[in-house]
Design a protein around this motif. Structure first.
Motif, mmCIF file in Angstrom:
data_model
loop_
_atom_site.group_PDB
_atom_site.id
_atom_site.type_symbol
_atom_site.label_atom_id
_atom_site.label_comp_id
_atom_site.label_asym_id
_atom_site.label_seq_id
_atom_site.Cartn_x
_atom_site.Cartn_y
_atom_site.Cartn_z
ATOM 1 N N TYR A 217 4.693 0.756 1.283
ATOM 2 C CA TYR A 217 4.868 -0.372 2.188
ATOM 3 C C TYR A 217 4.662 -1.676 1.406
ATOM 4 C CZ TYR A 217 4.497 2.614 6.396
ATOM 5 O OH TYR A 217 4.708 3.553 7.383
ATOM 6 N N VAL A 218 5.632 -2.566 1.470
ATOM 7 C CA VAL A 218 5.560 -3.843 0.764
ATOM 8 C C VAL A 218 5.624 -4.971 1.780
ATOM 9 C CG1 VAL A 218 6.673 -5.353 -0.935
ATOM 10 C CG2 VAL A 218 6.637 -2.870 -1.302
ATOM 11 N N ALA A 219 4.658 -5.882 1.718
ATOM 12 C CA ALA A 219 4.625 -7.014 2.635
ATOM 13 C C ALA A 219 5.828 -7.916 2.405
ATOM 14 C CB ALA A 219 3.335 -7.804 2.443
ATOM 15 N N SER A 220 6.492 -8.288 3.498
ATOM 16 C CA SER A 220 7.650 -9.178 3.455
ATOM 17 C C SER A 220 7.323 -10.390 4.317
ATOM 18 C CB SER A 220 8.893 -8.460 3.975
ATOM 19 O OG SER A 220 10.039 -9.270 3.871
ATOM 20 N N PHE B 145 0.846 -1.185 0.000
ATOM 21 C CA PHE B 145 0.000 0.000 0.000
ATOM 22 C C PHE B 145 0.882 1.236 0.000
ATOM 23 C CE2 PHE B 145 0.670 -0.909 4.488
ATOM 24 C CZ PHE B 145 0.881 0.336 5.047
ATOM 25 N N TRP B 146 0.341 2.305 -0.564
ATOM 26 C CA TRP B 146 1.039 3.570 -0.735
ATOM 27 C C TRP B 146 0.420 4.552 0.243
ATOM 28 C CZ3 TRP B 146 1.215 5.802 -6.420
ATOM 29 C CH2 TRP B 146 2.083 6.895 -6.499
ATOM 30 N N TYR B 147 1.244 5.209 1.049
ATOM 31 C CA TYR B 147 0.717 6.139 2.041
ATOM 32 C C TYR B 147 1.626 7.346 2.119
ATOM 33 C CZ TYR B 147 -2.018 7.416 6.205
ATOM 34 O OH TYR B 147 -2.866 8.039 7.106
ATOM 35 N N GLY B 148 1.144 8.494 1.617
ATOM 36 C CA GLY B 148 2.009 9.652 1.527
ATOM 37 C C GLY B 148 3.167 9.353 0.600
ATOM 38 N N HIS B 149 4.391 9.593 1.077
ATOM 39 C CA HIS B 149 5.561 9.334 0.242
ATOM 40 C C HIS B 149 6.139 7.936 0.448
ATOM 41 C CE1 HIS B 149 6.777 11.538 3.941
ATOM 42 N NE2 HIS B 149 7.648 10.551 4.036
ATOM 43 N N PHE C 286 7.219 -5.544 7.164
ATOM 44 C CA PHE C 286 7.132 -4.619 6.035
ATOM 45 C C PHE C 286 8.514 -4.133 5.625
ATOM 46 C CE2 PHE C 286 2.710 -3.645 7.558
ATOM 47 C CZ PHE C 286 2.057 -4.017 6.377
ATOM 48 N N ARG C 287 8.700 -3.975 4.338
ATOM 49 C CA ARG C 287 9.813 -3.207 3.794
ATOM 50 C C ARG C 287 9.216 -1.916 3.261
ATOM 51 N NH1 ARG C 287 14.556 -6.434 2.555
ATOM 52 N NH2 ARG C 287 14.214 -8.584 3.238
ATOM 53 N N VAL C 288 9.836 -0.776 3.592
ATOM 54 C CA VAL C 288 9.258 0.523 3.275
ATOM 55 C C VAL C 288 10.185 1.277 2.327
ATOM 56 C CG1 VAL C 288 8.271 2.640 4.203
ATOM 57 C CG2 VAL C 288 8.194 0.528 5.558
ATOM 58 N N PHE C 289 9.608 1.836 1.265
ATOM 59 C CA PHE C 289 10.345 2.522 0.204
ATOM 60 C C PHE C 289 9.868 3.964 0.126
ATOM 61 C CE2 PHE C 289 10.124 -1.949 -0.458
ATOM 62 C CZ PHE C 289 11.351 -2.319 -0.954
ATOM 63 N N ASP C 290 10.785 4.860 -0.255
ATOM 64 C CA ASP C 290 10.496 6.294 -0.198
ATOM 65 C C ASP C 290 10.366 6.868 -1.605
ATOM 66 O OD1 ASP C 290 10.355 9.027 0.349
ATOM 67 O OD2 ASP C 290 11.740 8.888 2.028
ATOM 68 N N MET C 291 9.164 7.331 -1.948
ATOM 69 C CA MET C 291 8.889 7.892 -3.278
ATOM 70 C C MET C 291 9.606 9.213 -3.525
ATOM 71 S SD MET C 291 6.831 5.923 -4.997
ATOM 72 C CE MET C 291 5.486 4.724 -4.862
ATOM 73 N N ARG C 292 10.178 9.819 -2.500
ATOM 74 C CA ARG C 292 10.935 11.065 -2.688
ATOM 75 C C ARG C 292 12.329 10.799 -3.220
ATOM 76 N NH1 ARG C 292 10.168 13.125 3.389
ATOM 77 N NH2 ARG C 292 10.962 10.977 3.633
ATOM 78 N N HIS C 293 12.707 9.537 -3.329
ATOM 79 C CA HIS C 293 14.069 9.180 -3.752
ATOM 80 C C HIS C 293 14.014 8.094 -4.829
ATOM 81 C CE1 HIS C 293 15.629 11.460 -0.302
ATOM 82 N NE2 HIS C 293 14.669 10.877 0.401
ATOM 83 N N ILE C 294 13.488 8.436 -5.983
ATOM 84 C CA ILE C 294 13.529 7.527 -7.128
ATOM 85 C C ILE C 294 14.749 7.913 -7.958
ATOM 86 C CG2 ILE C 294 12.328 6.682 -9.173
ATOM 87 C CD1 ILE C 294 9.703 7.445 -7.847
#
Length: 383
Positions: A183-186, A176-180, A191-199
Motif C-alpha cells: 500500500y502506497v500513500a497517494s 506499508f506491506w501487508y501479505g502480498h 492508497f495505490r495498491v501493488f501486488d507482490m505476486r506479479h513482479i
C-alpha cells in the motif's frame, strides 16, 4: 562554588532531558473518514502472459548495489545503514516511505526473504519524471545489506488495444506491506495498491522509455523489475470534514485487529490529523462496512506541524517530525486521551516515514536530504 556549579549543571541537564511541553490533541468523529476500493485490474493477466514473472525472494537476492555502514545521529539507535554514493548524492530521486517484511507477515519474512523496502519519488528536475521506485534491501545479513531499485508502474490499455504500463507519479510519502499487497500513500487520492505476486522483468536496453515498444519489448526507464498497481482506494469524508491528506502511512500489528495509520503533513497551515483504519488479515484489504466503505475507527487532530511519519504501538502513537535541512528531527508520542509529547532532537536531520518491527522493538525510519541519507532503527520502548 563547586557544589553550586554542580547544582546548576544538574538543573541544566534536567531541563535538557525533559521532553518539550505537551501539545493538545482533539478527538474527531472517526467514522466520517472513509475509503472505497476499486476493482482489481483486469490487465494483470495480459501482462503476466507477456512478461517474465519474478518472486520477491528472487528480486531481493538480485541486489546490484551495496549499502554502506554509517552512524546517523539518532538517540537509542539500534541499527542503521546508508546508500551507496550514487544514491546518497542523487538530487532528483528523493527517499520517503519505509516498510519491512515484518509488516508483510508477523513472522518477519516473506517467502523466506528478510527485507526492508524504501520508496523514492522522482522530482523531474533532470527533465524526466520516472514516478516512484522502491528499494528492495536484502536485510538477511544486517552488517552487509545489498539492494536493487524496482519501478512502480500502472497498467493501462493503449489506443491500439494493447496492454502496457506507465509511471506512477505520486509523492509516495509513506507505505506499508501487508501479505502480498504493498500500500502506497497517494496524497490526494488515498492508497495505490501493488501486488507482490506479479513482479515483472522488463527490458533494460533504453533508460528513456517505458511500457510496450514497437520492437516488442517492455521498457522501464532502464530498471530491470517493475511492480504493478492492481487497485486503488479513494478517500472521502462525511459530516463536513475536509478530505484527509494521505501524506504517510504505516501498519499497526499491535492492535486488534491489525490496523493502518494515516497522517497529514502541514507546514504551515491546516492538516495535522491522524486516522486509523482496520484491515482484514484474511483478505489483506481494509475492513469494509455494509455501505461499501472502509471507515476509520480513530481520528485525532494532534496540532503537530511537519509530521513526516506515524505509527502506533500498543495504543501509543509515535510521530516523526522534521525541522528543515539544518536541524535534527523530533520524535513525538501520543496516547489517546492525553496530549502529544515532543522528544526534541532525537532523530537525524530530515526524518521521514516510520515502520515498527515488533519482535525487535525497532522503530525504523529514514532521512531524505541528498548527501546525508540514512536508514535507521531506534528502540521504541525507550519512549
Amino acid at each position: 562554588m563547586l557544589r553550586r556549579a554542580a547544582l546548576v549543571l544538574g538543573l541544566l541537564l534536567a531541563v535538557l532531558l525533559v521532553p518539550s511541553p505537551a501539545v493538545a490533541a482533539t478527538a474527531l468523529t472517526a467514522a466520517n473518514f472513509r475509503l472505497q476500493a476499486t476493482a482489481y485490474s483486469g490487465l494483470i493477466d495480459d501482462l503476466d502472459a507477456a512478461l517474465p514473472n519474478v518472486s520477491v525472494p528472487g528480486v531481493v537476492a538480485d541486489g546490484n548495489r551495496v549499502a554502506t555502514s554509517c552512524s546517523p545521529g539518532a538517540s537509542n539507535r539500534l541499527a542503521s545503514f546508508c546508500w551507496n554514493s550514487g544514491d546518497n548524492g542523487v538530487t532528483y530521486w528523493i527517499p520517503q516511505g519505509i516498510t519491512t517484511t515484518a509488516d508483510a507477515y508477523d513472522a518477519g519474512t516473506y517467502e523466506g526473504a528478510t527485507a526492508i523496502l524504501v520508496s523514492w519519488y522522482d522530482d523531474g528536475t533532470d527533465g524526466v519524471d520516472r514516478g516512484v521506485r522502491v528499494s528492495f534491501v536484502d536485510y538477511s545479513t544486517p552488517s552487509a545489506p545489498t539492494y536493487r531499485h524496482v519501478l512502480l508502474v500502472e497498467p493501462y490499455t493503449r489506443t491500439d488495444g494493447r496492454a502496457s504500463f506507465r509511471a506512477v507519479n505520486v509523492h509516495a510519502g509513506g507505505m506499508f506491506w501487508y501479505g502480498h499487497y504493498l500500500y502506497v500513500a497517494s496524497t490526494s487520492l488515498g492508497f495505490r495498491v501493488f501486488d507482490m505476486r506479479h513482479i515483472w522483468q522488463a527490458g533494460t536496453t533504453n533508460d528513456a522509455l517505458i511500457g510496450w515498444q514497437s520492437d516488442g519489448t517492455y521498457q522501464a526507464y532502464g530498471y530491470k523489475y517493475v511492480l504493478p498497481q492492481v487497485f486503488t482506494y479513494a478517500r472521502s469524508t462525511a459530516g463536513g470534514y475536509a478530505n484527509l491528506t494521505f501524506s504517510f502511512a504505516s501498519l499497526d500489528r499491535t492492535s486488534t485487529p491489525d490496523s493502518v495509520i494515516v497522517g497529514e503533513y502541514a507546514y504551515p497551515g491546516t492538516g495535522t490529523r491522524l486516522v486509523r483504519f482496520p484491515i482484514d488479515y484474511t483478505t489483506r484489504m481494509l475492513t469494509e462496512s455494509t455501505d461499501g466503505y472502509a471507515h476509520a475507527t480513530q481520528a485525532y487532530d494532534v496540532s503537530v506541524t511537519s509530521m513526516q511519519g506515524a505509527t502506533a504501538i500498543n495504543g501509543t502513537y509515535y510521530l516523526s517530525t522534521s525541522d528543515g535541512d539544518a536541524n535534527k528531527g523530533d520524535l513525538a508520542t501520543f496516547t489517546p486521551g492525553g496530549s502529544v509529547v515532543m522528544h526534541t532532537d532525537n532523530l537525524p536531520i530530515g526524518p521521514e516515514d516510520v515502520s515498527y518491527w515488533r519482535d525487535k522493538d525497532q522503530l525504523w525510519s529514514l532521512t531524505e536530504y541528498a548527501g546525508s541519507r540514512s536508514v535507521f532503527a531506534v528502540r521504541a520502548s525507550a519512549y
